[in-house]
Design a protein around this motif. Sequence first.
Motif, PDB file in Angstrom:
ATOM      1  N   ARG A   1       0.703  -1.321  -0.089  1.00 37.54           N
ATOM      2  CA  ARG A   1       0.129  -0.099   0.120  1.00 37.54           C
ATOM      3  C   ARG A   1       0.885   1.349  -0.039  1.00 37.54           C
ATOM      4  NH1 ARG A   1      -5.272   0.271   0.902  1.00 37.54           N
ATOM      5  NH2 ARG A   1      -6.469  -1.898   1.396  1.00 37.54           N
ATOM      6  N   THR A   2       1.857   1.228   0.841  1.00 37.20           N
ATOM      7  CA  THR A   2       2.910   2.374   0.868  1.00 37.20           C
ATOM      8  C   THR A   2       3.732   2.455  -0.312  1.00 37.20           C
ATOM      9  OG1 THR A   2       2.930   2.202   3.220  1.00 37.20           O
ATOM     10  CG2 THR A   2       4.547   3.428   2.438  1.00 37.20           C
TER      11      THR A   2
ATOM     12  N   THR B   1       1.366   3.473  -4.614  1.00 35.87           N
ATOM     13  CA  THR B   1       0.258   4.309  -4.380  1.00 35.87           C
ATOM     14  C   THR B   1      -0.241   4.922  -5.756  1.00 35.87           C
ATOM     15  OG1 THR B   1       1.732   6.341  -4.282  1.00 35.87           O
ATOM     16  CG2 THR B   1       1.087   5.364  -2.190  1.00 35.87           C
TER      17      THR B   1
ATOM     18  N   GLU C   1      -5.295  10.674   1.950  1.00 34.46           N
ATOM     19  CA  GLU C   1      -4.302   9.580   2.237  1.00 34.46           C
ATOM     20  C   GLU C   1      -5.172   8.404   1.968  1.00 34.46           C
ATOM     21  OE1 GLU C   1      -1.059   9.930   4.457  1.00 34.46           O
ATOM     22  OE2 GLU C   1      -0.891  10.753   2.280  1.00 34.46           O
TER      23      GLU C   1
ATOM     24  N   ARG D   1      -2.428   4.745   2.041  1.00 34.26           N
ATOM     25  CA  ARG D   1      -1.750   4.664   3.159  1.00 34.26           C
ATOM     26  C   ARG D   1      -2.326   4.839   4.416  1.00 34.26           C
ATOM     27  NH1 ARG D   1       1.973   8.717  -0.252  1.00 34.26           N
ATOM     28  NH2 ARG D   1       0.897  10.259   0.477  1.00 34.26           N
TER      29      ARG D   1
ATOM     30  N   ARG E   1       5.741   9.234   5.105  1.00 33.36           N
ATOM     31  CA  ARG E   1       4.737   8.626   4.471  1.00 33.36           C
ATOM     32  C   ARG E   1       5.238   7.536   3.160  1.00 33.36           C
ATOM     33  NH1 ARG E   1       1.437   8.150   7.422  1.00 33.36           N
ATOM     34  NH2 ARG E   1      -0.467   8.034   6.364  1.00 33.36           N
ATOM     35  N   GLN E   2       6.702   7.578   3.141  1.00 34.17           N
ATOM     36  CA  GLN E   2       7.139   6.695   1.901  1.00 34.17           C
ATOM     37  C   GLN E   2       7.371   5.384   2.660  1.00 34.17           C
ATOM     38  OE1 GLN E   2       9.482   7.790  -1.489  1.00 34.17           O
ATOM     39  NE2 GLN E   2       9.351  10.005  -0.740  1.00 34.17           N
TER      40      GLN E   2
ATOM     41  N   PRO F   1       6.750   1.940   5.092  1.00 33.35           N
ATOM     42  CA  PRO F   1       5.656   1.113   5.556  1.00 33.35           C
ATOM     43  C   PRO F   1       5.703   0.838   7.120  1.00 33.35           C
ATOM     44  CG  PRO F   1       7.093  -0.385   4.225  1.00 33.35           C
ATOM     45  CD  PRO F   1       7.529   1.155   4.121  1.00 33.35           C
TER      46      PRO F   1
ATOM     47  N   HIS G   1      -2.594   3.683  10.133  1.00 28.07           N
ATOM     48  CA  HIS G   1      -1.691   3.901   9.198  1.00 28.07           C
ATOM     49  C   HIS G   1      -1.114   2.838   8.816  1.00 28.07           C
ATOM     50  CE1 HIS G   1      -1.686   8.493   9.946  1.00 28.07           C
ATOM     51  NE2 HIS G   1      -1.575   8.188  11.345  1.00 28.07           N
TER      52      HIS G   1
ATOM     53  N   ALA H   1       1.452   3.738   6.788  1.00 29.32           N
ATOM     54  CA  ALA H   1       2.957   4.273   6.605  1.00 29.32           C
ATOM     55  C   ALA H   1       3.164   4.932   7.825  1.00 29.32           C
ATOM     56  CB  ALA H   1       2.978   5.319   5.299  1.00 29.32           C
TER      57      ALA H   1
END
Length: 470
Positions: free
Chosen positions: A187-188, A191, A286, A291, A400-401, A403, A425, A427
């Motif tokens: 997921r991270t 995107t 998000e 993320r 946020r990049q 995981p 979350h 990330a």
Amino acid sequence: MRDAAGKLVIPPASLKEQLHELPKDYTAVPKVSDRDRHRLLGNGWHWGVARRLLSILVFATVAASPSQATAVPRAVPLSPVSLVVSLFGGLLPPMGPPPPAPVALLVDPSFGEDDHWRASLMSVRRPSADPPQSEAGWARLLELRRALRRSVPDLRRAVIDQVRDMVVDWEFATSDWLLAAPEPVWRTCATPDRDFVTQVPVLLQLLDEIRYPDVAGLREDFYLGFDMLGSLRHGPGWRRRSDERYAHPATFEDLRRANFQYVGLQLRRSQPGPHTETMLAEVVEEARLGRIVGPLRAPSWWPGKTVALPFHAGFDTLVDCPDGDLFAAVAFAIVQPDGEGGTKIRRGEDWRRSSNNSTVETADVPTHHMVQDFAALANTMLRGGSRPAVLGHDLHAAYRQFPVRVPGHNGLLLPTPWGPTLWLHMAMCFGAAASVWNFNRAADALQQLLRVLLLLAAGHFVDDFGAVED
């Protein structure tokens, strides 16, 4: 090739030029006919191949130079990456913090202007008059660059070409890795707002090439996600802490009790604030990127309920929580100047009051480069006869990049006009102490790749990367 009607035709000379990686109309010169242009292109070298061969010739010249100050193996590796690594002679730029800034003798500001001028003539030495103190990693890099002289641009271009080729060659391996990855990782790292995925297998291979000391830990964290609670991994060359702030962590049982009480209080107090709409829009965006997951139904053992978003398509139904522990922290707004006279809103989570940060255990401090460190490096280059230039890059999305390993350890509570909402979350988030340590370990690895493979005098302050070029 076929034209618009599907008929086979000979490609025009301008197209052949581009296929040869030449500029369009490169052969379109006076007194050269179209037929001659085709003949010249047919008998000429493919420029991409020629460039690679010429680069190898340059590398061979550098490696064979008897005046080379740095020990270089006589055998010329075919890989530009391997060659650049070999140029360091086994002594890669050391990892570690910059030297402490010298203490300047300052004049009390209450003295007045005349006293300041008088003191500057008599007793106050300008800090810039002292020899600059740069970190050992930069010193090692500048030493090698002086030896390589004008070969550095060719080396950089060849390395960049190889890395680009690796991304293409490793496409299937990267796809296989992503398909087998845990949910937070895929997921991270993939995107929908990007046309490409994070090239983790290529990154780790490059770290293997430079024998990066933390590659085993980063491989596990990029493949499984980064731990956000408990004991954190150490970073190469990081300074030991001088306090015991993270020396006595709380247990998970302590966290379960404390977070249960904290969540109950937040659910009872749940009220939207002046920046709720901005933070909610960010959370929804998000979630569309993957993320964040939610909104979630509160666990049955929680002392209250959560709600969905009735007026947000795709988020108007609650999702069941995963099994296991679920620790959550409430979101709050951070108001900052935007650099243009206005303000911007950043969202953070209160991991301190939620007690999540109380479980963190670490004995070191991440290395950060400050303005004075880059100034000292520029001063060193200036004294060596160079004309330094500073460059900078802000890494997009930063935390946020990367995981997380256990989404249930990363719950987010956001009060809304309809009631409290719960999200998870995928990330790393802002407000978690572990995000700082985890991110800086990854950023240090990127920094070392820049230093070794591109011979770039780079440093970083969290996600803000900088370098000084001559």
